[in-house]
Enzyme design. Structure first.
Site, PDB file in Angstrom:
ATOM      1  N   ASN A 154       0.844  -1.198   0.000  1.00  0.00           N
ATOM      2  CA  ASN A 154       0.000   0.000   0.000  1.00  0.00           C
ATOM      3  C   ASN A 154       0.877   1.244   0.000  1.00  0.00           C
ATOM      4  OD1 ASN A 154      -1.675   2.114   0.495  1.00  0.00           O
ATOM      5  ND2 ASN A 154      -2.837   1.114   2.133  1.00  0.00           N
ATOM      6  N   PHE A 155       1.141   1.757  -1.211  1.00  0.00           N
ATOM      7  CA  PHE A 155       1.882   3.016  -1.355  1.00  0.00           C
ATOM      8  C   PHE A 155       0.913   4.130  -1.751  1.00  0.00           C
ATOM      9  CE2 PHE A 155       5.887   0.544  -2.933  1.00  0.00           C
ATOM     10  CZ  PHE A 155       6.101   0.077  -1.642  1.00  0.00           C
TER      11      PHE A 155
ATOM     12  N   CYS B 184      -2.247   5.207   0.313  1.00  0.00           N
ATOM     13  CA  CYS B 184      -3.111   5.875   1.286  1.00  0.00           C
ATOM     14  C   CYS B 184      -2.765   7.358   1.388  1.00  0.00           C
ATOM     15  CB  CYS B 184      -2.949   5.181   2.637  1.00  0.00           C
ATOM     16  SG  CYS B 184      -4.283   5.565   3.753  1.00  0.00           S
TER      17      CYS B 184
ATOM     18  N   THR C 160      -7.186   6.066  -3.596  1.00  0.00           N
ATOM     19  CA  THR C 160      -8.116   7.205  -3.566  1.00  0.00           C
ATOM     20  C   THR C 160      -7.424   8.519  -3.911  1.00  0.00           C
ATOM     21  OG1 THR C 160      -7.749   7.406  -1.203  1.00  0.00           O
ATOM     22  CG2 THR C 160      -9.668   6.148  -1.902  1.00  0.00           C
TER      23      THR C 160
ATOM     24  N   CYS D  82     -38.288  12.836 -30.538  1.00  0.00           N
ATOM     25  CA  CYS D  82     -38.057  14.088 -29.804  1.00  0.00           C
ATOM     26  C   CYS D  82     -39.260  14.441 -28.943  1.00  0.00           C
ATOM     27  CB  CYS D  82     -37.774  15.203 -30.797  1.00  0.00           C
ATOM     28  SG  CYS D  82     -37.654  16.817 -30.039  1.00  0.00           S
TER      29      CYS D  82
ATOM     30  N   CYS E  23     -38.017  19.015 -25.402  1.00  0.00           N
ATOM     31  CA  CYS E  23     -37.519  19.669 -24.192  1.00  0.00           C
ATOM     32  C   CYS E  23     -36.590  20.833 -24.521  1.00  0.00           C
ATOM     33  CB  CYS E  23     -36.792  18.665 -23.309  1.00  0.00           C
ATOM     34  SG  CYS E  23     -35.258  18.086 -24.044  1.00  0.00           S
TER      35      CYS E  23
ATOM     36  N   CYS F 275     -26.463  23.722 -27.210  1.00  0.00           N
ATOM     37  CA  CYS F 275     -25.665  24.112 -28.375  1.00  0.00           C
ATOM     38  C   CYS F 275     -25.552  25.632 -28.438  1.00  0.00           C
ATOM     39  CB  CYS F 275     -26.293  23.574 -29.666  1.00  0.00           C
ATOM     40  SG  CYS F 275     -25.273  23.916 -31.124  1.00  0.00           S
TER      41      CYS F 275
ATOM     42  N   CYS G 120     -22.697  22.762 -37.703  1.00  0.00           N
ATOM     43  CA  CYS G 120     -22.430  21.787 -36.641  1.00  0.00           C
ATOM     44  C   CYS G 120     -20.980  21.324 -36.709  1.00  0.00           C
ATOM     45  CB  CYS G 120     -23.383  20.596 -36.798  1.00  0.00           C
ATOM     46  SG  CYS G 120     -23.002  19.245 -35.661  1.00  0.00           S
TER      47      CYS G 120
HETATM   48  S1  SF4 Z   1     -32.764  17.307 -26.419  1.00  0.00           S
HETATM   49 FE1  SF4 Z   1     -35.002  17.408 -26.246  1.00  0.00          FE
HETATM   50  S2  SF4 Z   1     -35.605  18.797 -27.925  1.00  0.00           S
HETATM   51 FE2  SF4 Z   1     -33.507  18.121 -28.365  1.00  0.00          FE
HETATM   52  S3  SF4 Z   1     -33.743  16.341 -29.689  1.00  0.00           S
HETATM   53 FE3  SF4 Z   1     -33.606  15.558 -27.590  1.00  0.00          FE
HETATM   54  S4  SF4 Z   1     -35.736  15.411 -26.919  1.00  0.00           S
HETATM   55 FE4  SF4 Z   1     -35.735  16.715 -28.743  1.00  0.00          FE
HETATM   56  S1  SF4 Z   2     -22.885  18.312 -32.171  1.00  0.00           S
HETATM   57 FE1  SF4 Z   2     -23.355  20.042 -33.486  1.00  0.00          FE
HETATM   58  S2  SF4 Z   2     -25.464  20.529 -33.053  1.00  0.00           S
HETATM   59 FE2  SF4 Z   2     -24.760  19.207 -31.371  1.00  0.00          FE
HETATM   60  S3  SF4 Z   2     -24.052  20.660 -29.781  1.00  0.00           S
HETATM   61 FE3  SF4 Z   2     -22.274  20.141 -31.026  1.00  0.00          FE
HETATM   62  S4  SF4 Z   2     -22.175  21.750 -32.583  1.00  0.00           S
HETATM   63 FE4  SF4 Z   2     -24.235  21.817 -31.688  1.00  0.00          FE
END
Ligand code: SF4
Ligand code: SF4
Ligand SMILES: Cc1cc2nc3c(=O)[nH]c(=O)nc-3n(C[C@H](O)[C@H](O)[C@H](O)COP(=O)(O)O)c2cc1C
Lengths: 465, 442
Positions: free
Chosen positions: A133-134, A136, A202, A345, A348, A355, A423
């Site tokens: 045990n080196f 802790c 740890t 989807c 939400c 993003c 993106c």
């Molecule tokens: S994060 Fe929410 S709004 Fe976006 S794709 Fe997923 S379910 Fe749809």
């Molecule tokens: S993957 Fe593309 S769309 Fe999704 S958060 Fe990143 S930049 Fe935005």
């Protein structure tokens, strides 16, 4: 049928690779025998040395989003039981459970004779291997033991050499993560001819502070001390350190590794084995739920191995090591983009705000009809959306019920749209999306030949030269 | 806060909370389930647009006082709403969890947790604006719409007086909601909080002359008078002492005037008030409670969950039954009925030979309230249509610029939360119109 039997570090045999780590679950023989009955393949005895005095309280934890003990912190020292009692019980356990692995974890004063004596006594009791045990990080280090040794490669090498002078069973060195490069101590162990390594111990931590008394936890009469952090929260850190050590060829090829750090189920175990570990050790999960968790670990790992066609642990051990490389060898021309499955989807809009505020501003809530890609300017926000709209309670008789059109879980105006041209393929949206498989990252071939940063900069050097 | 109101202990025991409150740990667990949607649909669905994810996440972080403030900022009667709102068709109905085939977040109970913690800790709301404005505002009626309007106007610094003819403020929240949903004492606690903001309350019966007086005394009058008396059962014998309208019945047991009911009860009508009255009759000891409705199950105006609740309480429903006459007998009332069905034009016509009689002790008509046309038509220049005050939807202003209006007298009778939203919108409308006038005159 998967065969989980394990032969570790040149001779430690056990029915499966699941060991209990040196900690409260391995405090005494009675506990360890119950653990073996529950199915554990091995146990590393709670570190044996000159008995210490513990404080109360000793533990504190980090809860997360209503879940208990995402991370556990302790300021406990090594065994508080006399050495002879521990050794007698080792002998008893080995007599009754000859097929299970019992490893004696040791920590004594940094003197050659003291170590020699301790090693002989542990092996005399019948232990199948030794773990030094080196690691802790609290208390013992103030007395020149534990991580005080593990943080100085020269000390670690010296003590390991002393142990190897007399040891007849495999010697494992347990590494501390509280060091900037864990590989330097692993290399010291290799130079000292250790038979294997255990990692990680740890991580130094202060888990939190009581906002009424201003006292950090755990509280010992109004004061606290830094402790050692473990549990699910540390798994990624442990996995990384294990990968670093298991891919390191300085001072010789990698030696057997017993993976530790946040292992809570068979999936975690499989990951550590894929990263090259021969066995895994578990502490927090067993402290949280008891020995019984091993049943699913054995069952789950066996089923997964059957599904993948692996017969023995060796069939997949280390398979992921080759899939980790340095950043400069990643393909810069690999391009993926986020794609939202509109049928799944739920609207939400967490992807949108993630993003927008946390990535690259390319998920828009501006949908009018259907799936469209292009620059945001093209689309006008539908009128009367959100909280500006006057809402009233629908009355069954007076107001038409909201009819659900089509197969989608949500109305189109709430489904965000990804602007693929912007993106960067960072994954963030797919990580925050609460619906499984709703956002997937799909490849958009760039049409360019693969090129890494190393290649690109070499090309520049070549051209310059 | 002592509101000086004590409900009869026996009645209290018969009307325990319909839904148990959330304990502190359970509230945190539930709050942690919330996804914290962006531009959350629950917030849009709420007529008062409470920032639902915000108040829920404050519960999760242990900031319950902050959570209560978030609720009250949008809806000063957040406590009663948390108990009486039909959340199934509002916030919880729009929760995205439905799309995942998961239980919606229990927004109503979480809101109640925040509100009850707030009131248990003293229930004081600080004034948002320190500077006083001198304009005087009268809010006529002390129901939810007026209270919301008054609180918001006060928060904007105006001098506000709420005027009602009844002794206790709160309107239907105080007198008309089933006790297992909202206790009178809880309604009064909210009134006290609003009083604490500096809103004055006056008991005054207003007639035509009274309205003229108000016009002189105040710069703006908000009409939040709600609806008038309940429709009478238009059949022979309906003046019998055994006939008591639903609101009177509910008010009776809530204020301690009525502690029991005779064994056989018939409720006429199938709206939410009819269900409240029927369930109350059951809890006050009636052996049989039958709801008579002239159409089918599909046509009732009560919410589905109210209907289900009535079934669980043991209320019986008798469809396509129309009461046509009522006669006192030796041991009660004989209610003569016909079975009816719609003809091609949709008009209900009796089926031949379908007469039948129901023996009962009490008949409770719950067939809607009539508009307060008598009073409202006295407000000069305030146009009405179909018994409802005509307003500009965005500001609540009536056709007489001095009068604003909201709540049941405008919408013909909707939910408490709709009345609150109207009241608050009107307060903001009043402030905006006054500001516009100041600019124009300035
Ligand atoms: S994060 Fe929410 S709004 Fe976006 S794709 Fe997923 S379910 Fe749809
Ligand atoms: S993957 Fe593309 S769309 Fe999704 S958060 Fe990143 S930049 Fe935005
Ligand atoms: C995507 C990402 C990028 C980061 N980039 C940087 C960086 O450029 N410079 C830096 O000092 N730290 C960087 N960090 C580390 C953070 O500043 C921070 O130290 C770390 O995330 C730990 O904090 P947390 O647990 O709150 O995430 C980055 C973290 C993330 C998640």
């Amino acid at each position: 049928m998967a065969d989980l039997t394990t032969n570790f570090a040149g001779g430690i045999k056990c029915p499966n690779p699941f060991w209990l780590a040196s900690a409260p679950p391995t405090n005494c023989g009675e506990q360890i025998m119950r653990a073996f009955d529950a199915g554990w393949g091995g146990a590393v005895w709670k570190t044996i040395g000159e008995p210490i005095t513990n404080v109360s309280s000793r533990y504190s934890s980090v809860d997360w989003a209503g879940q208990r003990m995402m991370g556990l912190n302790n300021i406990e020292l090594i065994s508080d039981r006399p050495i002879e009692v521990n050794l007698l019980e080792i002998a008893e356990v080995k007599r009754l459970y000859p097929k299970h692995a019992v490893i004696a974890s040791l920590m004594v004063e940094s003197k050659r004779e003291v170590w020699h004596e301790m090693v002989k006594r542990a092996e005399g009791a019948g232990s199948d291997g030794l773990e030094l045990n080196f690691g802790c990080p609290h208390g013992m280090s103030e007395r020149g033991m534990g991580s005080a040794v593990g943080q100085v490669p020269e000390y670690a090498q010296m003590i390991t050499e002393w142990v190897k002078e007399v040891a007849r069973t495999p010697v494992l060195v347990k590494l501390t993560p509280n060091i900037s490069d864990i590989r330097v101590v692993a290399r010291a162990a290799k130079r000292a001819k250790a038979d294997g390594l255990s990692a990680i111990n740890t991580i130094n931590s202060i888990t939190g502070i009581d906002l009424d008394t201003f006292e950090p936890r755990p509280n010992v009469g109004g004061k606290s001390s830094h402790g050692g952090y473990c549990g699910p929260a540390v798994k990624p850190i442990a996995l990384n350190m294990v990968q670093q050590v298991n891919s390191d060829y300085v001072d010789g090829p990698p030696i057997p590794m017993s993976g530790i750090g946040g292992v809570s189920n068979w999936r975690d175990a499989a990951e550590f084995i894929l990263m090259g570990c021969g066995t895994v050790q578990v502490c927090t999960a067993a402290m949280h739920y008891g020995y019984r968790i091993v049943e699913d670990m054995i069952d789950g790992l066996s089923n997964w191995m059957d599904e993948k066609g692996f017969v023995t642990i060796e069939d997949f051990r280390g398979k992921s090591l080759t899939k980790v490389t340095e950043w400069k060898h990643l393909n810069l021309n690999y391009k993926i983009v986020a794609q939202i499955d509109e049928a799944l989807c739920i609207g939400c809009q967490l992807c949108h705000i993630a993003c927008w505020d946390g990535a690259h501003q390319c998920i828009h809530v501006d949908r009018v009809t259907g799936s469209v890609d292009g620059h945001v300017e093209v689309h006008a926000k539908p009128r009367e959306m959100g909280r500006e709209r006057i809402a009233v309670t629908p009355i069954p008789k007076l107001d038409a019920p909201k009819v659900h059109v089509g197969t989608h879980a949500t109305s189109l105006e709430r489904i965000p749209r990804v602007d693929e041209t912007e993106c960067v393929g960072c994954n963030l949206c797919s990580l925050v999306c609460p619906v499984d498989h709703c956002i997937t990252m799909v490849e958009r071939p760039s049409g360019l030949a693969p090129e890494t940063w190393a290649e690109r900069t070499n090309a520049l050097v070549d051209r310059a030269g | 806060m002592d509101t000086g109101f004590v409900v009869d202990p026996d009645v209290a025991a018969r009307f325990p909370d319909l839904h148990p409150p959330l304990g502190k740990r359970a509230a945190v667990v539930e709050a942690n389930r919330c996804l914290n949607c962006f531009d959350a649909p629950c917030m849009s669905a709420c007529p008062t647009h409470i920032d639902v994810p915000q108040f829920i996440k404050k519960i999760a972080s242990g900031n319950v006082p902050g959570s209560a403030k978030t609720i009250l900022e949008a809806n000063v009667l957040g406590a009663s709403c948390s108990r009486v709102c039909p959340v199934e068709v509002l916030c919880e109905g729009s929760c995205v969890m439905h799309g995942k085939s998961e239980r919606p977040i229990e927004i109503g109970r979480l809101q109640r947790f925040a509100m009850e913690t707030f009131y248990d800790a003293g229930g004081k709301l600080p004034l948002r604006r320190r500077e006083e404005r001198q304009q005087r505002m009268a809010c006529l009626g002390a129901g939810p719409s007026s209270l919301a309007c008054a609180a918001e106007l006060r928060q904007l610094g105006f001098q506000v007086t709420v005027i009602d003819r009844r002794a206790l403020p709160g309107g239907l929240n105080t007198y008309g909601v089933a006790e297992y949903k909202l206790r009178t004492a809880d309604s009064l606690r909210e009134v006290e909080m609003i009083r604490g903001l500096g809103v004055k309350f006056e008991v005054r019966d207003i007639d035509a002359a009274g309205l003229e007086e108000l016009e002189r005394e105040f710069d703006v009058v908000f009409l939040g008078v709600g609806l008038g008396a309940m429709h009478r059962l238009d059949v022979e014998g309906s003046t019998s002492a055994g006939v008591i309208d639903a609101l009177e019945f509910i008010e009776g047991y809530k204020t301690g005037a009525r502690l029991t009911v005779a064994p056989r009860v018939v409720v006429v009508g199938a709206g939410n008030t009819a269900i409240d009255a029927a369930c109350a009759a059951k809890r006050l000891g009636a052996e049989t409670v039958t709801i008579l409705y002239r159409r089918q199950r599909a046509n009732i105006s009560a919410f589905d969950f109210e209907y289900e609740h009535a079934l669980r309480e043991g209320v019986k429903f008798l469809w396509t039954a129309l009461p046509v006459g009522l006669r006192e007998t030796e041991d009660g009332i004989a209610l003569a009925c016909l079975e009816v069905a719609p003809d091609e034009a949709g008009l209900l016509v009796p089926l031949e030979g379908s007469e039948f009689t129901i023996e009962c002790d009490v008949v409770i008509p719950a067939i809607g309230q009539s508009p307060l046309v008598d009073l409202l038509s006295q407000a000069r220049g305030v146009s009405m249509e179909w018994g409802r005050v005509v307003i500009d939807r965005a500001t609540g202003q009536t056709t007489n610029p001095k009068y604003f209006a909201g709540g049941d007298c405008v919408n013909g009778g909707r939910e408490v939360v709709d009345a609150i939203a109207d009241g608050k919108r009107a307060a903001l409308g009043i402030a905006a119109v006054l500001a516009g006038n100041e600019v124009a005159n300035g």
